[in-house]
Write a protein that holds these residues in place. Structure first.
Motif, PDB file in Angstrom:
ATOM      1  N   GLY A  18      62.101  -8.001  69.090  1.00 19.96           N
ATOM      2  CA  GLY A  18      61.825  -6.681  69.662  1.00 19.96           C
ATOM      3  C   GLY A  18      61.263  -5.720  68.637  1.00 19.96           C
ATOM      4  N   LEU A  19      61.857  -5.703  67.465  1.00 19.94           N
ATOM      5  CA  LEU A  19      61.359  -4.816  66.409  1.00 19.94           C
ATOM      6  C   LEU A  19      59.940  -5.187  65.982  1.00 19.94           C
ATOM      7  CD1 LEU A  19      64.559  -4.388  64.207  1.00 19.94           C
ATOM      8  CD2 LEU A  19      63.389  -2.614  65.534  1.00 19.94           C
ATOM      9  N   LEU A  22      57.548  -4.146  68.773  1.00 22.74           N
ATOM     10  CA  LEU A  22      57.310  -2.700  68.786  1.00 22.74           C
ATOM     11  C   LEU A  22      56.343  -2.289  67.685  1.00 22.74           C
ATOM     12  CD1 LEU A  22      60.888  -1.287  69.461  1.00 22.74           C
ATOM     13  CD2 LEU A  22      58.908  -1.151  70.977  1.00 22.74           C
ATOM     14  N   GLY A  26      53.591  -2.537  70.358  1.00 27.45           N
ATOM     15  CA  GLY A  26      53.992  -1.365  71.125  1.00 27.45           C
ATOM     16  C   GLY A  26      53.388  -0.066  70.635  1.00 27.45           C
ATOM     17  N   ALA A  27      53.670   0.294  69.404  1.00 29.25           N
ATOM     18  CA  ALA A  27      53.177   1.562  68.865  1.00 29.25           C
ATOM     19  C   ALA A  27      51.650   1.617  68.844  1.00 29.25           C
ATOM     20  CB  ALA A  27      53.754   1.816  67.479  1.00 29.25           C
ATOM     21  N   PHE A  50      56.483   6.680  72.490  1.00 26.02           N
ATOM     22  CA  PHE A  50      57.020   5.672  71.586  1.00 26.02           C
ATOM     23  C   PHE A  50      58.437   6.028  71.153  1.00 26.02           C
ATOM     24  CE2 PHE A  50      57.771   3.492  67.565  1.00 26.02           C
ATOM     25  CZ  PHE A  50      57.595   2.193  68.007  1.00 26.02           C
ATOM     26  N   VAL A  53      60.653   4.840  73.897  1.00 29.79           N
ATOM     27  CA  VAL A  53      60.740   3.377  73.868  1.00 29.79           C
ATOM     28  C   VAL A  53      61.666   2.940  72.741  1.00 29.79           C
ATOM     29  CG1 VAL A  53      59.429   1.247  73.409  1.00 29.79           C
ATOM     30  CG2 VAL A  53      58.483   2.995  74.947  1.00 29.79           C
ATOM     31  N   LEU A  54      61.509   3.540  71.578  1.00 26.57           N
ATOM     32  CA  LEU A  54      62.355   3.197  70.434  1.00 26.57           C
ATOM     33  C   LEU A  54      63.806   3.585  70.690  1.00 26.57           C
ATOM     34  CD1 LEU A  54      62.338   1.956  67.625  1.00 26.57           C
ATOM     35  CD2 LEU A  54      61.868   4.227  66.704  1.00 26.57           C
ATOM     36  N   PHE A  57      65.182   0.960  72.838  1.00 22.22           N
ATOM     37  CA  PHE A  57      65.350  -0.290  72.106  1.00 22.22           C
ATOM     38  C   PHE A  57      66.547  -0.214  71.165  1.00 22.22           C
ATOM     39  CE2 PHE A  57      64.873  -3.388  68.785  1.00 22.22           C
ATOM     40  CZ  PHE A  57      64.785  -4.531  69.555  1.00 22.22           C
ATOM     41  N   HIS A  58      66.812   0.959  70.611  1.00 17.63           N
ATOM     42  CA  HIS A  58      67.989   1.083  69.751  1.00 17.63           C
ATOM     43  C   HIS A  58      69.251   0.690  70.520  1.00 17.63           C
ATOM     44  CE1 HIS A  58      65.785   3.647  66.698  1.00 17.63           C
ATOM     45  NE2 HIS A  58      66.421   2.761  65.966  1.00 17.63           N
ATOM     46  N   GLN A 145      64.155  -0.253  59.597  1.00 17.46           N
ATOM     47  CA  GLN A 145      63.936  -1.348  60.548  1.00 17.46           C
ATOM     48  C   GLN A 145      63.709  -2.677  59.835  1.00 17.46           C
ATOM     49  OE1 GLN A 145      64.866  -0.705  63.523  1.00 17.46           O
ATOM     50  NE2 GLN A 145      64.893   1.466  63.030  1.00 17.46           N
TER      51      GLN A 145
END
Length: 162
Positions: A18-19, A22, A26-27, A50, A53-54, A57-58, A145
């Motif tokens: 996922g990281l 992203l 994603g970004a 974003f 979204v982040l 995701f966290h 991250q």
């Protein structure tokens, strides 16, 4: 034991994947898509999207951290204890701590900074201290991250060796 190992491994894969997704997809996709449409205040909107979204995701990362630590602990209690258990638990704890700090502290500072600025930080003059401060927060978030990414890769390697 196999189910616990599998749960822990899937959680690490979701977290790390996922990281990476992203960061790599994603970004850039959000910023490039909105920029291409010439949306007024597009950089601000991209950052807001974003950021949300982040933020979401966290929550996934916190859950993954709980699953990884829980599966390690359950394996240790039910036996046999995973090889290098303390190292694995330490890595997973550091991964979760970095994600928590990034999500709860650094992300809040970034949001506050964006709200105070009212414009995209990239629109400020390069010498503006507010732009530099935002850049430091962004860099801190990015570095944090790396902890779960690198730690997760190490945990996967441990599982492959078992």
């Amino acid at each position: 034991m196999l189910a616990l190992r599998y749960a822990g491994l899937i959680a690490v894969a979701v977290w790390v994947g996922g990281l990476l997704g992203l960061a790599a997809v994603g970004a850039p996709a959000i910023f490039e898509t909105i920029d291409a449409r010439h949306v007024p205040d597009g950089r601000v909107l991209s950052g807001a999207i974003f950021g949300e979204v982040l933020r979401r995701f966290h929550l996934v990362a916190y859950g993954c951290g709980g699953i990884v630590l829980g599966s390690l602990a359950a394996r240790a209690v039910l036996g046999p204890r995973p090889r290098r258990f303390a190292v694995r638990a330490g890595i997973a704890t550091a991964m979760l701590a970095a994600s928590l700090y990034s999500g709860l502290v650094v992300s809040a500072r970034i949001a506050r900074s964006q709200q105070e600025l009212g414009v995209a930080p990239s629109s400020l003059h390069e010498d503006d201290p507010r732009r530099a401060a935002f850049g430091r927060l962004h860099g801190q978030s990015t570095l944090l991250q790396l902890v779960p990414i690198l730690g997760g890769l190490v945990l996967m390697l441990f599982e492959l060796r078992d």
